[in-house]
Design a protein around this motif. Structure first.
Motif, mmCIF file in Angstrom:
data_model
loop_
_atom_site.group_PDB
_atom_site.id
_atom_site.type_symbol
_atom_site.label_atom_id
_atom_site.label_comp_id
_atom_site.label_asym_id
_atom_site.label_seq_id
_atom_site.Cartn_x
_atom_site.Cartn_y
_atom_site.Cartn_z
ATOM 1 N N ALA A 1 35.115 24.682 47.310
ATOM 2 C CA ALA A 1 36.067 23.608 47.642
ATOM 3 C C ALA A 1 35.362 22.266 47.809
ATOM 4 C CB ALA A 1 36.838 23.967 48.911
ATOM 5 N N GLN A 2 34.123 22.321 48.263
ATOM 6 C CA GLN A 2 33.386 21.066 48.440
ATOM 7 C C GLN A 2 32.934 20.483 47.111
ATOM 8 O OE1 GLN A 2 30.365 22.252 51.220
ATOM 9 N NE2 GLN A 2 31.762 22.105 52.961
ATOM 10 N N MET B 1 40.369 11.180 41.231
ATOM 11 C CA MET B 1 39.326 10.450 41.971
ATOM 12 C C MET B 1 39.470 8.943 41.723
ATOM 13 S SD MET B 1 37.941 12.851 43.634
ATOM 14 C CE MET B 1 39.316 13.967 43.413
ATOM 15 N N ALA C 1 41.075 16.181 39.366
ATOM 16 C CA ALA C 1 39.811 15.925 38.671
ATOM 17 C C ALA C 1 39.478 14.425 38.632
ATOM 18 C CB ALA C 1 39.849 16.562 37.287
ATOM 19 N N ASP C 2 38.915 13.944 37.531
ATOM 20 C CA ASP C 2 38.416 12.565 37.461
ATOM 21 C C ASP C 2 39.515 11.521 37.651
ATOM 22 O OD1 ASP C 2 36.111 13.810 36.899
ATOM 23 O OD2 ASP C 2 36.019 13.262 34.780
ATOM 24 N N GLY D 1 39.484 26.307 52.020
ATOM 25 C CA GLY D 1 39.736 25.303 50.989
ATOM 26 C C GLY D 1 40.355 25.792 49.691
ATOM 27 N N SER E 1 40.829 19.730 51.463
ATOM 28 C CA SER E 1 40.551 19.247 50.104
ATOM 29 C C SER E 1 40.522 17.724 50.056
ATOM 30 C CB SER E 1 41.627 19.732 49.133
ATOM 31 O OG SER E 1 41.734 21.114 49.189
ATOM 32 N N ILE F 1 34.402 21.218 43.759
ATOM 33 C CA ILE F 1 35.310 21.012 42.626
ATOM 34 C C ILE F 1 36.601 20.329 43.071
ATOM 35 C CG2 ILE F 1 34.333 23.019 41.431
ATOM 36 C CD1 ILE F 1 37.071 24.398 41.826
ATOM 37 N N ASN F 2 37.219 19.606 42.139
ATOM 38 C CA ASN F 2 38.431 18.860 42.480
ATOM 39 C C ASN F 2 39.595 19.220 41.567
ATOM 40 O OD1 ASN F 2 37.534 17.631 40.173
ATOM 41 N ND2 ASN F 2 36.791 15.793 41.195
ATOM 42 N N ILE F 3 39.697 20.525 41.256
ATOM 43 C CA ILE F 3 40.901 21.049 40.613
ATOM 44 C C ILE F 3 41.360 22.245 41.455
ATOM 45 C CG2 ILE F 3 40.241 20.264 38.291
ATOM 46 C CD1 ILE F 3 39.556 23.234 37.650
ATOM 47 N N PRO F 4 42.612 22.679 41.270
ATOM 48 C CA PRO F 4 43.106 23.777 42.112
ATOM 49 C C PRO F 4 42.407 25.091 41.793
ATOM 50 C CG PRO F 4 44.892 22.639 40.987
ATOM 51 C CD PRO F 4 43.633 22.173 40.354
ATOM 52 N N VAL G 1 34.966 22.820 35.295
ATOM 53 C CA VAL G 1 35.709 21.602 35.645
ATOM 54 C C VAL G 1 35.331 20.482 34.678
ATOM 55 C CG1 VAL G 1 36.096 19.829 37.406
ATOM 56 C CG2 VAL G 1 35.972 22.238 38.067
ATOM 57 N N ASP H 1 43.431 26.867 47.208
ATOM 58 C CA ASP H 1 44.802 26.381 47.111
ATOM 59 C C ASP H 1 45.806 27.517 47.106
ATOM 60 O OD1 ASP H 1 44.410 23.394 46.552
ATOM 61 O OD2 ASP H 1 42.960 24.405 45.269
ATOM 62 N N TYR I 1 47.813 16.661 38.867
ATOM 63 C CA TYR I 1 48.227 18.020 39.227
ATOM 64 C C TYR I 1 49.377 17.993 40.240
ATOM 65 C CZ TYR I 1 48.134 22.920 40.450
ATOM 66 O OH TYR I 1 48.489 24.227 40.650
ATOM 67 N N GLU J 1 43.668 14.565 45.009
ATOM 68 C CA GLU J 1 42.444 15.283 45.412
ATOM 69 C C GLU J 1 42.215 16.535 44.581
ATOM 70 O OE1 GLU J 1 45.294 15.415 46.927
ATOM 71 O OE2 GLU J 1 45.611 17.375 47.860
ATOM 72 N N LYS J 2 43.237 16.951 43.803
ATOM 73 C CA LYS J 2 43.106 18.129 42.943
ATOM 74 C C LYS J 2 43.257 17.758 41.479
ATOM 75 C CE LYS J 2 42.271 21.338 45.836
ATOM 76 N NZ LYS J 2 41.105 22.236 45.657
ATOM 77 N N ASN K 1 37.248 16.675 51.536
ATOM 78 C CA ASN K 1 36.163 16.942 50.580
ATOM 79 C C ASN K 1 36.102 15.858 49.509
ATOM 80 O OD1 ASN K 1 35.540 19.299 51.930
ATOM 81 N ND2 ASN K 1 36.568 20.641 50.481
ATOM 82 N N ASN L 1 33.000 13.276 48.786
ATOM 83 C CA ASN L 1 32.352 13.156 47.475
ATOM 84 C C ASN L 1 32.394 11.734 46.930
ATOM 85 O OD1 ASN L 1 31.588 15.842 47.423
ATOM 86 N ND2 ASN L 1 33.457 16.515 46.399
ATOM 87 N N ARG M 1 46.154 19.250 28.642
ATOM 88 C CA ARG M 1 45.545 18.072 29.251
ATOM 89 C C ARG M 1 44.296 17.679 28.477
ATOM 90 N NH1 ARG M 1 41.859 17.355 33.923
ATOM 91 N NH2 ARG M 1 41.486 19.587 33.841
#
Lengths: 250, 192
Positions: free
Chosen positions: A70-71, B183, B179-180, A96, B14, A73-76, A40, A98, B136, B176-177, B17, B21, A250
């Motif tokens: 899931a807790q 957030m 990344a930075d 959690g 998600s 990381i914040n990508i699918p 990530v 996707d 995303y 929430e999906k 979560n 965070n 990206r």
């Protein structure tokens, strides 16, 4: 513009990453959570966790792992391997994830795709197709490539789309592990035949291979395992390269 | 306390979560009093429009949600349900935003799945976020651009990436999906 996705795949056995090596800045490459966080940070666009655990008993650890991932990381992320029923999917999604990927179980019982799509939405179902070119035809194989089926790959791809899959993960077994590049021909044939996104998998060994698959096919993502795990191609470097080649990432 | 609306849609965990965070306490709930008393409300969702609307009505949540005065953020299906109507299941929605939800024509891959940037963005939700930044997305239906549109994304055709009216905000993408950057957007919302 929609970006091409770079997707590392982590093979999981009994809750541990298989084939990982130690990166300098992570303590334990066998820890899927550490590895996932590393990816990530590096700019991976999605992750795929493929559970290759043999026993049902140890499968329970998969749900715990999904919850922990899931807790953190914040990508699918997609979870696959041994998913046979809507009940299996429920546990994974509730923890959690996707998306889930189905492969052999969908060949055995195609209605599974529709059942998952109806309950969780099409976007949740990734149809993983393992294909091999044999006797002049691309055919579908199951059980990690060990079992031949009579299915023609393009025909099966169209069928999974009609059944309700939201995405196809296409792995060429002829190319997998060879590091000679993705199977351009079948990837293009499948991605032209369906209107859902197709992820190319199998054969990436150099950065140019990603450029080739994105330029010569309509695939919207490229998946690889060992080249990322072994640090042969760092993701930030791959993305910088693709940008210089005018490929939207990206 | 942040209230996350509980309904028959995926991806709710998600959101919680992400909030955890970021250091925010939240509760996943369909209790009217809890929702109305929350500092902020998040209305997430992946799912199908008509069954989601039906569920909201059965729980009386349709009236609660439109009556909320505190900052409110709809995500993905949440955004679509805040519009007037959706072509998905010919659904009459909450009508907060003055626009309609249409299905993408099959002239490119559908769902629109993956990371995409905006061609236009404005307002405090996008503080320190630029046109090069990607979020995303995963959706087959989209809200048409209207006077409530604060961000536009172009896939097949330009559509509302984000909407804003009074205390109501919504994003088609999943912060929430994302990344930075995602957030950052959530923090911007939480500071409103």
């Amino acid at each position: 513009m929609l970006k091409k996705r770079i997707i590392p795949c982590l093979d999981i056995k009994d809750g541990r990453t298989v084939k990982g090596i130690n990166f300098v800045d992570i303590k334990d490459a066998g820890d899927p959570i550490e590895l996932a966080k590393k990816y990530v940070e590096e700019g991976a666009d999605e992750l795929v966790f493929l559970d290759i655990t043999a026993t049902l008993e140890n499968r329970k650890t998969l749900v715990d792992l999904v919850r922990a991932v899931a807790q953190e990381i914040n990508i699918p992320f997609t979870v696959g391997g041994g998913i046979n029923s809507v009940k299996d999917v429920q546990k994974i999604i509730k923890a959690g994830a996707d998306k889930v990927s189905v492969n052999s179980s969908a060949v055995k019982r195609p209605a599974l795709i529709t059942e998952i799509a109806n309950q969780f939405g099409k976007q949740c179902v990734v149809a993983a197709i393992d294909t091999k070119f044999e006797n002049g035809e691309w055919k579908v194989f199951t059980h990690g490539g060990k079992t031949a089926t009579p299915l023609n790959t393009v025909a099966w791809a169209k069928e999974v789309e009609a059944l309700g899959a939201g995405e196809i993960l296409l792995t060429s077994m002829n190319n997998d592990g060879m590091k000679t590049g993705f199977a351009i021909d079948i990837t293009q044939e499948v991605s032209e035949a369906v209107n859902i996104p197709v992820i190319a998998s199998g054969g990436a060994g150099e950065m140019e291979h990603f450029k080739a698959v994105f330029e010569k096919t309509s695939a919207t993502g490229g998946l690889a395992a060992s080249i990322f795990h072994y640090g042969e191609i760092p993701i930030p470097q791959l993305k910088e390269y693709l940008k210089t080649q005018k490929i939207a990432v990206r | 306390m942040i209230a996350i609306i509980k309904y028959n849609a995926g991806n709710i965990q998600s959101v919680q979560n992400a909030l955890t965070n970021l250091g925010y306490e939240s509760v996943i709930t369909d209790d009217h009093a809890t929702i109305l008393a929350a500092e902020k409300v998040i209305f997430p969702g992946v799912g199908e429009a008509s069954s989601a609307m039906q569920y909201l009505k059965e729980k009386g949540l349709n009236e609660v949600l439109t009556a909320i005065k505190q900052p409110f953020l709809g995500i993905c299906l949440g955004l679509q349900l805040m519009c007037k109507s959706s072509e998905e299941g010919s659904t009459e929605c909450l009508g907060i935003f003055d626009t309609e939800v249409k299905q993408f024509p099959p002239t490119d891959k559908v769902p629109h799945m993956g990371w995409n940037n905006s061609t236009q963005l404005e307002g405090s939700l996008f503080l320190n976020i630029n046109l090069e930044d990607s979020f995303y997305y995963v959706h087959s239906y989209f809200a048409e651009v209207c006077e409530n549109t604060i961000s536009v994304c172009d896939y097949i055709e330009p559509f509302s990436a984000a909407l804003h009216k009074n205390n109501f905000y919504a994003t088609q993408f999943h912060p929430e999906k994302s990344a930075d950057i995602g957030m950052k957007l959530l923090k911007n919302f939480l500071k409103l």
